[in-house]
Design a protein around this motif. Structure first.
Motif, PDB file in Angstrom:
ATOM      1  N   PHE A 176       5.106   4.323  -0.366  1.00  0.00           N
ATOM      2  CA  PHE A 176       3.711   4.311   0.067  1.00  0.00           C
ATOM      3  C   PHE A 176       2.876   3.455  -0.882  1.00  0.00           C
ATOM      4  N   ALA A 177       3.073   3.700  -2.185  1.00  0.00           N
ATOM      5  CA  ALA A 177       2.295   2.959  -3.175  1.00  0.00           C
ATOM      6  C   ALA A 177       2.591   1.469  -3.067  1.00  0.00           C
ATOM      7  N   PHE A 178       3.859   1.148  -2.841  1.00  0.00           N
ATOM      8  CA  PHE A 178       4.235  -0.259  -2.746  1.00  0.00           C
ATOM      9  C   PHE A 178       3.498  -0.928  -1.595  1.00  0.00           C
ATOM     10  N   VAL A 179       3.562  -0.312  -0.421  1.00  0.00           N
ATOM     11  CA  VAL A 179       2.918  -0.913   0.742  1.00  0.00           C
ATOM     12  C   VAL A 179       1.406  -0.991   0.527  1.00  0.00           C
ATOM     13  N   PHE A 180       0.831   0.103   0.019  1.00  0.00           N
ATOM     14  CA  PHE A 180      -0.619   0.116  -0.171  1.00  0.00           C
ATOM     15  C   PHE A 180      -1.062  -0.954  -1.166  1.00  0.00           C
ATOM     16  N   TYR A 181      -0.435  -0.958  -2.334  1.00  0.00           N
ATOM     17  CA  TYR A 181      -0.889  -1.895  -3.361  1.00  0.00           C
ATOM     18  C   TYR A 181      -0.555  -3.336  -3.010  1.00  0.00           C
ATOM     19  N   PHE A 182       0.539  -3.516  -2.295  1.00  0.00           N
ATOM     20  CA  PHE A 182       0.856  -4.871  -1.851  1.00  0.00           C
ATOM     21  C   PHE A 182      -0.214  -5.365  -0.888  1.00  0.00           C
ATOM     22  N   LEU A 183      -0.520  -4.546   0.114  1.00  0.00           N
ATOM     23  CA  LEU A 183      -1.481  -4.992   1.123  1.00  0.00           C
ATOM     24  C   LEU A 183      -2.868  -5.188   0.515  1.00  0.00           C
ATOM     25  N   ALA A 184      -3.316  -4.186  -0.260  1.00  0.00           N
ATOM     26  CA  ALA A 184      -4.665  -4.288  -0.820  1.00  0.00           C
ATOM     27  C   ALA A 184      -4.745  -5.444  -1.812  1.00  0.00           C
ATOM     28  N   GLY A 185      -3.743  -5.540  -2.672  1.00  0.00           N
ATOM     29  CA  GLY A 185      -3.747  -6.615  -3.666  1.00  0.00           C
ATOM     30  C   GLY A 185      -3.686  -7.976  -2.996  1.00  0.00           C
ATOM     31  N   TYR A 186      -2.833  -8.073  -1.994  1.00  0.00           N
ATOM     32  CA  TYR A 186      -2.700  -9.336  -1.274  1.00  0.00           C
ATOM     33  C   TYR A 186      -4.008  -9.697  -0.576  1.00  0.00           C
ATOM     34  N   LEU A 224       2.123 -11.173   7.517  1.00  0.00           N
ATOM     35  CA  LEU A 224       3.246 -10.831   8.393  1.00  0.00           C
ATOM     36  C   LEU A 224       4.463 -11.697   8.091  1.00  0.00           C
ATOM     37  N   VAL A 225       4.207 -12.944   7.699  1.00  0.00           N
ATOM     38  CA  VAL A 225       5.331 -13.804   7.306  1.00  0.00           C
ATOM     39  C   VAL A 225       6.050 -13.178   6.116  1.00  0.00           C
ATOM     40  N   GLY A 226       5.261 -12.705   5.145  1.00  0.00           N
ATOM     41  CA  GLY A 226       5.842 -12.062   3.967  1.00  0.00           C
ATOM     42  C   GLY A 226       6.638 -10.832   4.350  1.00  0.00           C
ATOM     43  N   LEU A 227       6.067 -10.011   5.223  1.00  0.00           N
ATOM     44  CA  LEU A 227       6.772  -8.794   5.625  1.00  0.00           C
ATOM     45  C   LEU A 227       8.048  -9.142   6.397  1.00  0.00           C
TER      46      LEU A 227
END
Lengths: 446, 314
Positions: A313-323, A240-243
């Motif tokens: 969508f891909a950005f949010v998904f891959y960011f969250l999953a990767g993170y 959440l800090v990142g977001l």
């Protein structure tokens, strides 16, 4: 669950209230804007030095034909003075010495002699002047010989420049204008952003775990909450800090654009971009204006033709999953070690695929359909960066779905492994942990 | 009334046995001393009670029912190795830790203010932990352990890091907490404080519980028929009178009185000793020596170690 939120809130507030966070968050856009402003300022008011150039014209074609420009003057000199100056420019009042040989008409070359490094713009300006003059005089000669009055206009009409518009057929059969240039930039930028965020915030999670272990507060905490709650609160709080940081940047960006628009009327903005382009390309103002306008609308159109919802969508998904995947593994490392040196050794094998995926960006951008791109974007450890780099070019649906499914599986697996290691490692002190040991921890019953 | 009990708890770490079939029973409003040499398994048992580690088998009961994960809210735990977030402010941190134990923020602030006043540390509220001395940090840590009014308190070496004055203050507070209704499990190597505080003890050695019972009874049990006698008279005569049944451990003479420590080897009654001495000297005082917890500890552990050694040799 309640306690997870409490921890999350604590982690979040602790980081957001930190001076370094506030400074970094505000500084990055300022630096960014500042850098941009600097570049624009430098290129608009680039070169104000007054220069006088001595010209020795052996061909006697140019005498009096070299017009003065804003900051550049031409002074014609005889041969004797030229010989004398040649070895002695430094002490003269001249900036450089232009030697136009007798046979320039056929040789197409001249010399610019100077003490210092001549700016590219100046040398281009001079060569353009000479070329244009010679071109005109050659053309004039032909026109005179042939005797057609409007030949000039007719020849001008033949000047052609083909712009290749690349169109891409979407699945609905609709052809859309695409640009590999725009996709290239988007692909690179997205890959890097994901990489930085996963790395930066993953490392933050790890340091935070290590700090708790080092402080020995962790035993008190896990006598109140389950280790898994502690870990998830920490990871989500940090995400959440990142977001928040991204949100602030987006907000500042929007505000910046609005402010900039109210400051600059469209005309002044156009003027600015015009003078910017002009000084760069040194073209005629008329051609220039049309061109820059076209370019802007075209880039906008091309950006609009990217599949923005999919990319977001891909950005949010891959960011969250990767993170999630990397930060839980890094968190586990933080729990397994109790000094910085050991952590370095264990961090590298984990972050190696992430670093590798950055190196894959270039081959992917060159060939988004190639084997490197395919495997890179399917294998979960590199896919957060690699797939995102492919998305702007368009990816077959099945590949995207496969990659996402594998990444979800890998993330769940990583969280499972991390939770085990985390739980066992937190209270383990004074023991250097080997990989074998870590694997043994996985078999412990909860 | 039993408040907490552990029944037949076993725990094995990869290749070491930490606990073998350990059972303890802790009465309500009592102080229970959990003793044992380093590495005996005390901390493992404490972590199991705190739901930090799960036992391989065995069961825990609280207030007569099986213990649940949510019961951690009823426990206050002061671990041996402890610490606080260094960069966080004292008050903020105390509130956070209390909230993690399930308190509302409002209640946490109210209780904390009371404790801070009682311990004269109100001024520290807005200081960062790293600005406090180690002793001050220990006080903060103690307050965060008890602020949520836990029914069961577990102190692991609570006095380490305290100067004698603050250690005394802490002792008083621990007794006060018990009198106010808390049940306390107390682990320490400081045997003096065990004698002072503990109603009941259990001694664990090499994962096995070797001693368990009320402190007084155990000390009685471990007495080895040693008597201290002050008398007037001739030592030679006394020595002769005592004969083979008694072993003289220590003897000092002075003008005023003589002093004798003697072990009664195989008698049935203390009167035998008195009868033996009386003809030879005038007895000024006669007292049976009750061993200190320290002696009990050493004796019990040595006995248990010898037993295992013998068992291995056979």
């Amino acid at each position: 669950m309640n306690k997870t939120i409490l921890i999350l809130q604590q982690e979040y507030l602790k980081r957001v209230k930190k001076k370094s966070f506030i400074i970094l968050t505000l500084l990055v856009p300022i630096l960014f804007v500042g850098m941009f402003a600097l570049i624009i300022a430098l290129s608009v008011h680039d070169d104000k030095q007054e220069r006088t150039i001595a010209v020795f014209d052996e061909s006697i074609l140019f005498l009096g034909e070299l017009e003065e420009e804003e900051f550049t003057r031409y002074h014609f000199i005889p041969k004797a003075e030229y010989e004398q100056l040649k070895s002695n420019i430094r002490e003269s009042e001249f900036y450089a010495l232009l030697y136009i040989p007798e046979h320039i008409y056929t040789s197409n070359s001249a010399q610019l002699i100077s003490e210092k490094q001549v700016p590219i713009e100046l040398s281009e300006q001079i060569s353009r002047k000479l070329s244009r003059f010679l071109e005109n005089s050659k053309r004039q000669k032909i026109i005179e010989e042939i005797g057609i009055d409007d030949l000039e206009e007719r020849l001008a009409g033949t000047r052609t420049s083909i712009k290749l518009n690349t169109l891409k057929v979407t699945e609905t059969g609709e052809a859309k204008k695409s640009s590999s240039g725009v996709a290239f930039v988007a692909s690179y930028a997205m890959g890097f952003i994901i990489y930085f965020f996963v790395f930066m915030y993953g490392a933050m999670v790890m340091r935070s775990v290590m700090e708790e272990k080092k402080n020995r507060i962790v035993e008190v905490i896990i006598s109140s909450v389950k280790p898994f709650q502690l870990m998830s609160g920490k990871i989500i709080g940090t995400a959440l800090v990142g977001l928040t940081q991204v949100a602030i940047w987006v907000l500042l960006g929007v505000v910046g654009i609005v402010v900039a628009q109210s400051f600059f009327t469209p005309e002044s903005a156009q003027q600015m971009s015009q003078s910017l382009m002009e000084s760069r390309q040194g073209m005629g103002p008329n051609m220039q204006q049309m061109d820059s306008q076209n370019q802007v609308t075209e880039v906008l159109e091309l950006i609009g033709n990217l599949n923005i919802p999919l990319i977001l969508f891909a950005f949010v998904f891959y960011f969250l999953a990767g993170y999630l995947m990397y930060s839980s593994l890094l968190g586990a490392v933080g729990a397994a070690v109790d000094n910085d040196e050991d952590s370095q050794q264990m961090v590298f094998p984990i972050t190696f695929p992430l670093i590798l995926s950055i190196m894959l960006l270039f081959p992917i951008a060159r060939n988004p359909e190639g084997p490197v791109a395919f495997w890179g974007s399917i294998i979960p450890f590199t896919s957060p960066v690699a797939m995102l780099a492919r998305v702007p070019y368009g990816v077959p649906a099945w590949e995207l779905l496969l990659s996402m499914a594998l990444l979800i599986l890998a993330t769940v697996g990583a969280i499972w492994v991390a939770a085990k290691i985390y739980k066992t490692g937190l209270l383990m002190y004074g023991k250097k942990v080997s990989l074998k040991e870590l694997i043994k921890w996985l078999t412990y019953k909860s | 009334m039993e408040f907490f009990s552990a029944k037949n708890v076993n725990k094995v770490f990869s290749n070491t046995r930490a606990l073998s079939d350990v059972s303890i029973s802790v009465n309500e409003q009592s102080i229970f001393g959990l003793l044992g040499p380093n590495g005996a398994g005390k901390t493992t048992l404490i972590r199991i009670i705190n739901q930090i580690t799960a036992p391989d088998d065995g069961e825990l009961f609280l207030e007569g029912r099986k213990m649940r994960q949510s019961d951690v809210a009823l426990i206050g735990y002061l671990p041996e190795e402890r610490g606080l977030y260094k960069k966080m402010k004292v008050g903020e941190q105390a509130i956070y830790l209390a909230q993690l134990k399930g308190m509302t923020k409002k209640d946490a602030v109210k209780n904390l203010k009371n404790w801070f006043e009682r311990f004269e540390m109100v001024d520290w509220w807005n200081k960062k932990v790293e600005e406090l001395s180690k002793g001050m940090q220990q006080k903060v840590q103690f307050v965060t352990t008890v602020v949520h009014k836990p029914k069961l308190l577990i102190f692991d070496e609570p006095f380490s890091g305290f100067d004698p004055i603050n250690a005394n203050l802490l002792k008083r507070e621990i007794l006060q907490l018990r009198n106010d209704g808390s049940t306390i499990i107390f682990s320490t190597h400081n045997m003096g404080s065990v004698e002072e505080l503990c109603d009941h003890i259990a001694l664990i050695n090499k994962s096995v519980k070797i001693v368990d019972g009320p402190t007084d009874e155990i000390r009685q049990k471990y007495k080895s028929n040693i008597f201290e006698i002050k008398y007037k008279g001739n030592f030679q005569l006394v020595d002769k009178a005592l004969g083979r049944n008694f072993k003289i451990l220590e003897h000092t003479e002075s003008e005023k009185e003589n002093h004798l420590q003697v072990q009664y080897l195989n008698g049935d009654s203390n009167n035998d000793l008195l009868q033996a001495i009386m003809p030879a000297a005038e007895i000024l005082s006669f007292e049976e020596i009750i061993p200190s917890m320290n002696d009990v500890f050493i004796k019990a552990v040595n006995e248990s170690n010898n037993q295992t050694k013998n068992a291995k040799n056979e």
